[in-house]
Design an enzyme around this catalytic site. Structure first.
Site, mmCIF file in Angstrom:
data_model
loop_
_atom_site.group_PDB
_atom_site.id
_atom_site.type_symbol
_atom_site.label_atom_id
_atom_site.label_comp_id
_atom_site.label_asym_id
_atom_site.label_seq_id
_atom_site.Cartn_x
_atom_site.Cartn_y
_atom_site.Cartn_z
ATOM 1 N N CYS A 115 -52.876 11.650 58.359
ATOM 2 C CA CYS A 115 -53.883 11.816 57.318
ATOM 3 C C CYS A 115 -54.895 12.896 57.675
ATOM 4 C CB CYS A 115 -54.614 10.498 57.077
ATOM 5 S SG CYS A 115 -53.562 9.214 56.391
ATOM 6 N N ARG B 133 -52.621 15.722 54.074
ATOM 7 C CA ARG B 133 -51.831 15.440 55.262
ATOM 8 C C ARG B 133 -51.871 16.644 56.205
ATOM 9 N NH1 ARG B 133 -52.334 11.467 52.969
ATOM 10 N NH2 ARG B 133 -50.791 9.900 52.328
ATOM 11 N N HIS C 79 -51.045 7.098 62.854
ATOM 12 C CA HIS C 79 -52.453 7.053 62.466
ATOM 13 C C HIS C 79 -53.250 8.110 63.224
ATOM 14 C CE1 HIS C 79 -52.301 3.591 59.901
ATOM 15 N NE2 HIS C 79 -51.891 2.765 60.847
#
Length: 265
Positions: A231, A240, A163
């Protein structure tokens, strides 16, 4: 609180000694809000409630998830290090450039190594776990190892996902990495040192970035590389961010630690 459609006439107008009922009824009619006003009031209250709930969700997503997984990260690292050999020398040692030891595969969601990125601070270390499942790996604050890609130290592409915001945000500062920055993977056998070679942005369907030779799925790997995926931009899954690195050296765990970590600490 008195509901809008049952406002007390005692408040609006004193009783009329001569009977006064028509005035009271007229006052009631004048005080009663229209259907549109009542609907607008209900909608306003719903929007206010929704706004408060949204604010609480953002607070939970941005702040509290980081607090929740901090303990998970520390516990995973502590448990791994209990099975690691303790380095004999606290000072830097001469690194090696021959083939490093290669880890054996582990089960889904099991911890396999510890990630260090000196550019992100002396206290930065997160567990690396097998797989890229959302709840059992990434939301635990770990960097997830793409199944089927190379294991740490092996020839091929050791590819990781994490993340960039919330749940520990393991790759929060990925856009700060520069060519030549060091990436250190700590395993039970060795410290594996990679150097950043490039950063770029792709669409989610460009999965060849985690191929054995990034960008060329048909090629046979001859080098040891590492890849970060996360992300981009922040709070979006539209694209990405990709970071690639090249293996440069390693140190057996029992002999010491990389100079980068000694200098940072």
């Amino acid at each position: 609180m008195t509901p809008p459609d049952s406002v007390s006439t005692d408040v609006l107008s004193p009783p009329d000694r001569s009977g006064g009922r028509p005035e009271r009824r007229r006052a009631q009619r004048r005080a009663r809000p229209s259907l549109g006003a009542r609907v607008a009031g209900v909608v306003g209250e719903l929007l206010l409630t929704a706004g408060m709930l949204l604010g609480l969700f953002v607070l939970w997503q941005v702040y509290w998830t980081d607090v929740e997984v901090a303990g998970d990260q520390a516990t995973a690292i502590e448990e791994m290090r209990q099975g690691f050999e303790v380095p004999e020398a606290p000072e830097p040692v001469q690194p090696r450039t021959d083939a490093p030891p290669v880890m054996e595969p582990v089960g889904e969601a099991e911890s396999l190594a510890i990630l260090h990125v000196p550019r992100w601070g002396a206290d930065y270390e997160v567990p690396i776990r097998e797989g890229v499942g959302m709840w059992d790996v990434l939301n635990s604050g770990a960097a997830g190892h793409y199944p089927g890609t190379a294991m740490p130290g092996d020839v091929g592409n050791f590819a990781l996902a994490a993340h960039r915001q919330s749940y520990g945000a393991a790759f929060e500062h990925v856009d700060k990495l520069q060519n030549g920055d060091r990436i250190i993977v700590e395993t039970a056998q060795a410290w594996l040192v990679y150097e950043v070679t490039e950063n770029y942005v792709v669409t989610p369907d460009q999965v060849d970035v985690v191929a054995p030779v990034p960008g060329d799925p048909a090629a046979v790997a001859t080098e040891r590389t590492i890849t970060f995926t996360t992300c981009h931009p922040l709070w979006s899954t539209r694209e990405r961010w990709i970071t690639h690195g090249q293996f440069v050296e390693w140190i057996p765990r029992g002999e010491g630690v990389p100079a980068d970590l000694v200098e940072e600490n």
